[in-house]
Motif scaffolding. Structure first.
Motif, PDB file in Angstrom:
ATOM      1  N   LYS A   1       5.430   6.500   2.924  1.00 43.39           N
ATOM      2  CA  LYS A   1       6.408   5.513   3.400  1.00 43.39           C
ATOM      3  C   LYS A   1       7.760   6.074   2.967  1.00 43.39           C
ATOM      4  O   LYS A   1       8.078   6.065   1.769  1.00 43.39           O
ATOM      5  CB  LYS A   1       6.153   4.147   2.757  1.00 43.39           C
TER       6      LYS A   1
ATOM      7  N   CYS B   1       4.495   9.600  -1.630  1.00 40.97           N
ATOM      8  CA  CYS B   1       4.141   8.486  -0.770  1.00 40.97           C
ATOM      9  C   CYS B   1       4.730   8.760   0.602  1.00 40.97           C
ATOM     10  O   CYS B   1       5.849   9.244   0.716  1.00 40.97           O
ATOM     11  CB  CYS B   1       4.693   7.178  -1.325  1.00 40.97           C
TER      12      CYS B   1
ATOM     13  N   MET C   1       8.807   7.936  -5.292  1.00 43.25           N
ATOM     14  CA  MET C   1       7.421   8.398  -5.417  1.00 43.25           C
ATOM     15  C   MET C   1       7.286   9.796  -4.835  1.00 43.25           C
ATOM     16  O   MET C   1       6.764   9.995  -3.736  1.00 43.25           O
ATOM     17  CB  MET C   1       6.489   7.440  -4.674  1.00 43.25           C
TER      18      MET C   1
ATOM     19  N   HIS D   1       9.982   4.886   0.279  1.00 46.27           N
ATOM     20  CA  HIS D   1       9.481   4.925  -1.100  1.00 46.27           C
ATOM     21  C   HIS D   1       9.822   6.251  -1.782  1.00 46.27           C
ATOM     22  O   HIS D   1       9.513   6.443  -2.947  1.00 46.27           O
ATOM     23  CB  HIS D   1       7.966   4.678  -1.126  1.00 46.27           C
TER      24      HIS D   1
ATOM     25  N   ASN E   1       0.835  -1.205   0.000  1.00 46.98           N
ATOM     26  CA  ASN E   1       0.000   0.000   0.000  1.00 46.98           C
ATOM     27  C   ASN E   1       0.873   1.260   0.000  1.00 46.98           C
ATOM     28  O   ASN E   1       2.035   1.214   0.402  1.00 46.98           O
ATOM     29  CB  ASN E   1      -0.910   0.011   1.232  1.00 46.98           C
ATOM     30  N   HIS E   2       0.295   2.360  -0.473  1.00 44.68           N
ATOM     31  CA  HIS E   2       1.031   3.628  -0.523  1.00 44.68           C
ATOM     32  C   HIS E   2       0.163   4.752   0.014  1.00 44.68           C
ATOM     33  O   HIS E   2      -0.816   5.141  -0.621  1.00 44.68           O
ATOM     34  CB  HIS E   2       1.462   3.937  -1.960  1.00 44.68           C
TER      35      HIS E   2
HETATM   36 CU   LIG Z   1       4.835   4.026  -1.081  1.00 47.30          CU
END
Ligand SMILES: [Cu+2]
Length: 445
Positions: free
Chosen positions: A334, A332, A413, A337, A277-278
């Motif tokens: 995270k 994103c 991202m 990422h 998931n993002h």
């Molecule tokens: Cu992500």
């Protein structure tokens, strides 16, 4: 020293990808077709990277006759021909070369010369004919993700149709019974074919162009790849440990910004065909989720967010009215990422005195040049990259991208939403950096 030992030392650092200049000797060994942890690396070389096409976002989309076209980030929409009242699209599944950012190209599989493939745009009620030719080295199919259609058009190899063998052409034909944001991807050897970049967006506009109308409508797919430093081909057997996190198979700073005018109602449609998931976060403006791949969210059921988690195999479209001028981060959440090709099993070097380590490593690996870093954080790595630190061939620094105040320290991202009062209507070109009004920038005391 033995090759294997040296490999184990590579485990010591992703640190090394980012923080060590590899000697030419080691670099050469990276090109061997040798096993790495029992997994054979794919080391296919790109003969002439200059032929790579990396289309920028089409600056101004053609005015649709009866719909408002989307802008595909660093992509384009597939043209069609009308054949006796049917919109006919030609799709070619084929190996492609994608430039993820200046300095890095990847051997992907995609459609019509790009990964992701071009966006398919049509209107609710249209009858569409999708003629799919397979030029891949193995069989494929296309699944139209989220579409309501006859079972035999659903594109699941073995279940609803025979696989499309290499060299074969199949025809899908159905009537579009909904509007919204959808995707297409293979449903044959999926793990390999999606890890290689086979995917695309399928946008169906409402029958009445005034319904769900926005001033600017952007779309892109989240995709991830595992490309070992010094190589060109993603490892398709990777399950979770990817190292390239991309918007439309592009990584920051190789991604176009989303440029809008103050007062615009803006829609951003995001599909997720990675294996995690993002949480996509936008600075500056709260937004509302208005559409999923299941359909439009009723107005009285929408809620405000500044981060929307986009699950595996899901689409989320959200909208906001651009009111705040500036260059707003869009990424994103995270944080790994928003990093470039980091290795795995990175040792934690924060607070570690590494002076002795340097000496010990040079004793163990005389041809290896290790630079102690990461004691105070990883931010120093962008500075090293900027200073021309040698990286393995075809490998981006973990973070890069320069802003008006210095390194942005982002990769992967990450892109920008640029909001300007004087952005001309329907003009999608990059206005450059924001000119802050006097007294509106954080200052040093
Ligand atoms: Cu992500």
């Amino acid at each position: 020293m033995q090759h294997k030992d040296r490999r184990e030392f590579l485990g010591l650092g992703a640190a090394l990808i980012a923080s060590a200049a590899l000697s030419s000797n080691l670099k050469a060994s990276e090109h061997d077709h040798t096993a790495h942890g029992g997994i054979k690396r794919q080391l296919t070389f790109v003969n002439n990277p200059k032929r790579v096409l990396s289309p920028a976002t089409i600056i101004t989309p053609p005015e649709g006759k009866n719909y408002n076209p989307v802008v595909t980030l660093n992509g384009w929409s597939l043209p069609y021909e009308m054949k006796e009242g049917v919109k006919e699209f030609h799709i070619i599944a084929e190996p492609v070369v994608r430039e993820f950012a200046p300095g890095m190209v990847v051997n992907c599989w995609g459609y019509n010369g790009t990964s992701p493939g071009p966006t398919i745009e049509a209107v609710e009620g249209d009858r569409v004919r999708l003629i799919v030719t397979n030029k891949l080295p193995e069989h494929t199919t296309i699944h139209w993700h989220g579409l309501i259609l006859p079972n035999g058009m659903d594109g699941v190899g073995g279940l609803t149709q025979s696989a499309i063998a290499t060299g074969e052409t199949y025809v899908y034909e159905f009537t579009l019974r909904q509007s919204g944001t959808f995707m297409y991807h293979p449903h044959a050897d999926e793990m390999v074919q999606m890890a290689m970049g086979m995917m695309g967006m399928f946008i169906i506009h409402p029958k009445k162009p005034q319904e769900h109308r926005v001033d600017r409508d952007f779309c892109f797919l989240l995709s991830s790849y595992d490309v070992a430093p010094g190589t060109y081909t993603p490892n398709p057997s990777t399950m979770t440990e990817f190292n390239l996190w991309s918007f439309n198979s592009r990584v920051f700073p190789g991604i176009d910004s989303m440029n809008v005018r103050v007062g615009d109602r803006v829609r951003i449609r995001v599909g997720n065909l990675t294996m995690t998931n993002h949480p996509i976060h936008m600075h500056g403006h709260p937004f509302e989720v208005t559409c999923t791949d299941g359909g439009w969210v009723p107005k009285n059921a929408r809620w405000p967010e500044v981060t929307i988690d986009i699950g595996v195999g899901q689409v989320r479209a959200f909208e906001f009215v651009a009111t705040q001028e500036g260059d707003w981060s869009f990424h994103c959440h995270k944080s790994h990422h928003t990093m470039g090709p980091m290795g795995h099993s990175v040792p934690n070097m924060l607070g570690v005195k590494q002076d002795d380590l340097t000496e010990k490593i040079s004793d163990l690996m005389p041809e290896y040049m290790y630079m102690p870093m990461g004691k105070n954080g990883m931010a120093e790595m962008q500075d090293m990259a900027d200073m021309g630190m040698a990286l393995p061939e075809n490998t981006l620094p973990m973070m890069s991208g320069q802003g008006p105040f210095g390194p942005i320290e982002m990769g992967g991202m990450f892109t920008l939403v640029k909001v300007r009062a004087n952005q001309p209507k329907r003009d999608y070109s990059d206005p450059g950096w924001y000119n802050h009004p006097q007294g509106s920038v954080a200052r040093k005391l």
